[in-house]
Design an enzyme around this catalytic site. Structure first.
Site, PDB file in Angstrom:
ATOM      1  N   ASP A 367       0.858  -1.178   0.000  1.00  0.00           N
ATOM      2  CA  ASP A 367       0.000   0.000   0.000  1.00  0.00           C
ATOM      3  C   ASP A 367       0.902   1.237   0.000  1.00  0.00           C
ATOM      4  O   ASP A 367       2.095   1.149   0.295  1.00  0.00           O
ATOM      5  CB  ASP A 367      -0.881  -0.030   1.251  1.00  0.00           C
ATOM      6  CG  ASP A 367      -1.931   1.061   1.249  1.00  0.00           C
ATOM      7  OD1 ASP A 367      -2.255   1.566   0.167  1.00  0.00           O
ATOM      8  OD2 ASP A 367      -2.418   1.404   2.334  1.00  0.00           O
ATOM      9  N   ASP A 671      -3.994  -2.010   5.153  1.00  0.00           N
ATOM     10  CA  ASP A 671      -4.468  -1.538   6.454  1.00  0.00           C
ATOM     11  C   ASP A 671      -5.986  -1.537   6.576  1.00  0.00           C
ATOM     12  O   ASP A 671      -6.509  -1.488   7.676  1.00  0.00           O
ATOM     13  CB  ASP A 671      -3.941  -0.126   6.737  1.00  0.00           C
ATOM     14  CG  ASP A 671      -4.304   0.860   5.626  1.00  0.00           C
ATOM     15  OD1 ASP A 671      -5.068   0.476   4.717  1.00  0.00           O
ATOM     16  OD2 ASP A 671      -3.829   2.005   5.664  1.00  0.00           O
ATOM     17  N   ASP A 675      -8.488  -4.507   2.226  1.00  0.00           N
ATOM     18  CA  ASP A 675      -7.266  -5.278   1.970  1.00  0.00           C
ATOM     19  C   ASP A 675      -7.344  -6.700   2.528  1.00  0.00           C
ATOM     20  O   ASP A 675      -6.504  -7.536   2.194  1.00  0.00           O
ATOM     21  CB  ASP A 675      -6.059  -4.582   2.608  1.00  0.00           C
ATOM     22  CG  ASP A 675      -5.816  -3.201   2.036  1.00  0.00           C
ATOM     23  OD1 ASP A 675      -5.880  -3.065   0.803  1.00  0.00           O
ATOM     24  OD2 ASP A 675      -5.564  -2.268   2.820  1.00  0.00           O
TER      25      ASP A 675
END
Length: 939
Positions: A367, A671, A675
């Site tokens: 990310d 996070d 995800d």
């Protein structure tokens, strides 16, 4: 109800929307057409205007009646996520024993029980139970990820029913309900907004967007990504500012979060490469042991004519010598030590095998926000009418300088720049403060960046408000896209400052501040500069002011229509972490590809990627483009593209599957709840500990306590070291067990007296081999470990080199022990003494070969090789008194059939050990200096 009305009602009830369609499907479905000419397709709600939504759902701004709500609740069921059916605790525990390695250990326990060695039996069964319990606990944790998602749903909701505002259990919401949203509320269902006043919703957990999303009531294009559907509010997200009202369109499993929950149920976790290799290795070893034992029994009984009972006891001794009793223990200890080392580096391991899996990772999908970047918006560029300034320093710490052409700017002489900085600080609602030696921002991160800029220029917020007190304010509203404040300076002169979108601010400006003079505003130039600034991934804000007082009693929109002069543009970005750039470079050097998968915009993702060395010179692919690709195309694209933007949960999951389908070992970081499916599917899921949702943490294998990408690189290094140590142990264990087995086989085949009894073999394996091999778990990482490419995902634990090393050392140990036994026995030494020398010869070979095993290819004939691991020296020192006790204690002589030795006998034993040590070093020298290593590894 008439037939027509009933049909109409059934129509909207059947329209279960699907927000994850490709653009072609969206266009067909918005038009009310089916994909293949069948029944009408579901509605794409974000493309409809508010009145159309009310009409389709047969509701209005006053909400449903109580009767309508009850009827729809019966039809659609409660607004809850379905509970998954879990296996019972007893079934989960029983399945932990379904493992070939544990079967081998239980078989060893049966053999030792048959021999009457109950202590050994207890130790083996204890190890079996411990391994099963660890697996049982870890599996239970993994299932908690689904519970964490369910806990994100709001327990209550404010609705309008029958024109009355009331609070209800969120589980009772139905499609068509009108919900009221306010700051601090968690959105209780998927909602199409029809009223929004300064409404901002934090959607990072669902979309990955780094900043709260400004909501509106406008319809959006059919192919708009999830993060760009500004007229929608999604279940589980948080309202951080403003108020809004909307119509519930999805409840329960049909919401975005419900679909993610279902994806998580459907996704199967991948076993780690080590677990797969150990399973194969255990199967091969178990089959090999059984075949050798059966063949030896047959040869001894039918060829040599030995009594079946005697041969059976010999085969039991052979099996005892071949079974690697210490492997599960060393595996657990090595992984546990890796867990401790990683924890000291802020990497918290949740599943033990993930320690090693990190070492085999070939691709890291990361990310962006907070992992590769600081999650602290920072002004990096200021554009005035005449100059472009660079701003140094990153994050919220007010350390840095404003420079032009490499020279620090003096704000006392550059009045236009000074006034622009002042405008950014005064026209601001955020607050910059220091807490626990860290600088933090309370309020909007973008406004916080302007405060930090002011502090770098020596213009603090507190002093500014004292010298230029604020008298009135027009707060930022999404429909106006600017903020304005009214002040009076120390000379009691009135000033109005504005900041906002460049195109909006330019419409207010008639002049620009250039070289301390006012000139007509050059709109085209400012637009070009704004475009150039945005093109490098910077978020652009414009600043302007005018020296005037409000026309009325307070500041109003009429005061912002004209008369301003343009001060400048500021370019703001969430900058990369300095250590992340180094970690990315280290990963590239280690042969690990790094891919950025983010919910942010493509331009921002490309800019950050370029600064980090990710995807340089390559295009960025958006989630919409991923949705248009079939699996085969995606597998090809994902190997050649490193930046993916505006990615939804489905896109992230597909990307991970595509990489795995291309033979890669994938680590995925994330996070948000969006995800979680990809984290669960990845070989190593990595969640953020500071800003990560509980759903992400529960679905992951590892949690980063500091949310820092550099920690992943450190963990990969530790993972590689763990795998190296496991290989070293296997290369130590198999030859020692193999040498013992060859001694027994040779004695059986050549009808010799048995050099080692079953009890003596178990003494060697359980007391000395396991204790010695345990020291290899403490081996430090070898130099250059991160300059090696990742091992091939399909690499076998027993490759050609391993087979060669095992055979060579086994034969050397057999030659030393059996040769010494035969020499002594042929020259009149008692059987007990000859066997004692054989046992000590095997142990001596193991002690010295343990030192060899510290480096698989490199020589240990140096200070580091001989003394670099104190645990090796301690293990050897611990084995010496054990062997002395075995040799000289009378009760040990009675139990194990051993006998005392003379000093000259110990020299002979040492000679057997030195034979193994020096030949092994010569073999490593030959392999290092010839092409033999490459050929063996490819075998």
């Amino acid at each position: 109800m008439s037939k027509n009305e009933n049909s109409k009602k059934e129509g909207w009830q059947a329209s279960i929307p699907d927000e994850s369609l490709d653009p072609g499907q969206h266009k067909r479905r918005k038009a009310g057409k089916s994909d293949k000419g069948g029944t009408p397709s579901p509605v794409v709600w974000h493309t409809l205007h508010a009145d159309e939504v009310h009409q389709r759902l047969e509701t209005n701004p006053k909400g449903l009646s109580a009767e309508q709500a009850d009827e729809r609740l019966q039809k659609h069921g409660p607004n809850q996520l379905a509970q998954i059916k879990r296996r019972s605790a007893w079934m989960r525990l029983a399945m932990q024993f379904h493992n070939i390695l544990l079967y081998v250990m239980m078989g060893a326990a049966l053999i030792t029980a048959f021999l009457g060695h109950w202590v050994d039996t207890g130790v083996l069964l204890f190890a079996v139970v411990i391994n099963a319990v660890i697996g049982f606990i870890q599996e239970g944790k993994a299932e908690n990820a689904l519970e964490a998602i369910r806990n994100m749903l709001s327990p209550h909701a404010t609705v309008i029913r029958g024109g009355q505002t009331t609070e209800v259990d969120a589980a009772h919401l139905v499609p068509g309900d009108v919900v009221v949203l306010g700051s601090g509320d968690r959105v209780p269902a998927d909602v199409r907004l029809f009223h929004a006043r300064e409404l901002r919703v934090e959607e990072a957990a669902l979309t990955g967007e780094s900043l709260p999303v400004e909501k509106s009531t406008d319809a959006q294009p059919a192919d708009a990504p999830l993060g760009d559907r500004f007229g929608m509010a999604y279940s589980g997200t948080m309202v951080v500012h403003g108020q809004g009202r909307g119509v519930v369109i999805h409840t329960g499993k049909h919401t975005e979060i419900g679909r993610i929950n279902q994806m998580l149920v459907d996704v199967r976790s991948q076993s780690t490469p080590l677990v797969r290799q150990i399973d194969k290795f255990g199967q091969m070893l178990a089959v090999a042991i059984l075949l050798v034992c059966a063949l030896t029994f047959a040869l001894g009984t039918f060829w040599r004519g030995n009594a079946p009972a005697d041969m059976f006891m010999m085969v039991v001794a052979l099996a005892a010598s071949a079974i690697p009793e210490g492997l599960p223990a060393i595996l657990t200890v090595t992984l546990a030590l890796g867990v401790q080392r990683m924890a000291r580096q802020n990497a918290i391991i949740r599943r033990l095998p993930a320690v090693e899996a990190l070492g085999s990772v070939t691709v890291i999908c990361s990310d962006k926000t907070g992992t590769l970047t600081r999650n602290e918006m920072t002004v990096q560029r200021i554009v005035s009418a005449n100059h472009v300034y660079e701003v140094s320093g990153v994050g919220y710490a007010p350390r840095g300088e404003i420079t032009h052409d490499g020279h620090i700017v003096d704000l006392e002489t550059d009045h236009a720049l000074a006034l622009a900085v002042r405008a950014g600080v005064l026209c601001n609602d955020a607050h910059l403060y220091r807490e626990d030696k860290a600088w933090k921002v309370m309020g909007d991160p973008t406004e916080g960046a302007l405060l930090v800029l002011g502090a770098k220029a020596g213009f603090s917020q507190d002093l500014g408000e004292q010298a230029w007190p604020r008298l009135d304010v027009l707060p930022f509203e999404s429909q106006h896209r600017f903020m304005a404040t009214y002040h009076r300076n120390t000379d009691d002169k009135p000033w109005i400052f504005v900041k906002g979108a460049p195109e909006v601010i330019l419409d207010m400006c008639e002049r620009e501040y250039a070289n301390s003079d006012l000139a007509p505003v050059n709109v085209d130039q400012w637009r070009r500069m704004a475009t150039d600034t945005a093109a490098v991934g910077l978020r652009v804000l414009a600043l302007a002011c005018k020296q005037a007082a409000p026309e009325g009693d307070g500041l109003g929109f009429a005061d912002t229509r004209s008369g301003f002069f343009m001060l400048g543009l500021v370019g703001i970005i969430d900058p990369p972490r300095e250590e992340a750039a180094l970690a990315v470079a280290q990963c590239h050097e280690a042969g690990i590809a790094v891919k950025m998968i983010t919910g942010d915009h493509a331009e921002t993702a490309r800019a950050i990627g370029a600064q980090l060395g990710i995807g340089v010179g390559k295009p960025a692919v958006t989630g919409a483009e991923v949705a248009m690709m079939d699996d085969a195309t995606l597998r090809s694209v994902v190997m050649n593209v490193d930046v993916f933007a505006r990615a939804s949960p489905e896109h992230k999951l597909r990307l991970v599957k595509a990489l795995q389908g291309a033979g890669q070992v994938v680590s995925m970081t994330g996070d948000g709840v969006n995800d979680a499916p990809a984290l669960k599917r990845a070989d190593v899921g990595v969640a953020m500990g500071m800003k990560g949702t509980e759903a992400a943490k529960q679905a992951s294998d590892m949690v980063l306590a500091d949310d820092n990408f550099a920690t992943i690189a450190i963990a990969v290094r530790q993972g590689r070291a763990v795998y190296d140590n496991l290989k070293k142990f296997v290369l130590f264990m198999l030859p020692t067990n193999g040498g013992e087995a060859l001694v027994v086989i040779a004695a059986i085949l050549f009808e010799l007296a048995l050099p080692l009894t079953a009890a003596q073999v178990l003494w060697i394996n359980l007391v000395t081999s396991s204790a010695l091999g345990m020291a290899l778990a403490f081996e430090p990482a070898e130099s250059g470990i991160m300059k090696r490419p990742p091992r091939p995902p399909g690499e076998k634990l027993l490759n050609g080199f391993f087979v060669w090393r095992v055979i060579m050392v086994s034969v050397l140990m057999m030659a030393g022990a059996l040769g010494l036994f035969l020499w002594e026995y042929e020259h009149g030494t008692s059987l007990e003494t000859a066997r004692t020398m054989a046992v000590n010869a095997v142990v001596m070979c193991e002690m010295l070969y343990l030192i060899n095993s510290r480096h698989i290819y490199d020589s240990v004939m140096n200070r580091e090789g001989l003394f670099g691991n104190r645990y090796v020296l301690l293990a050897i020192a611990a084995c010496v008194p054990l062997q002395l006790a075995f040799t000289y204690l009378p009760w040990m002589n009675t139990v194990f059939g051993s006998a005392p030795l003379q000093p000259i006998d110990w020299l002979k034993v040492l000679g057997a050990g030195l034979l193994v040590f020096f030949v092994s070093e010569i073999e490593k020298f030959v392999i290092r200096h010839t092409g033999l290593r490459k050929r063996l590894l490819g075998a």
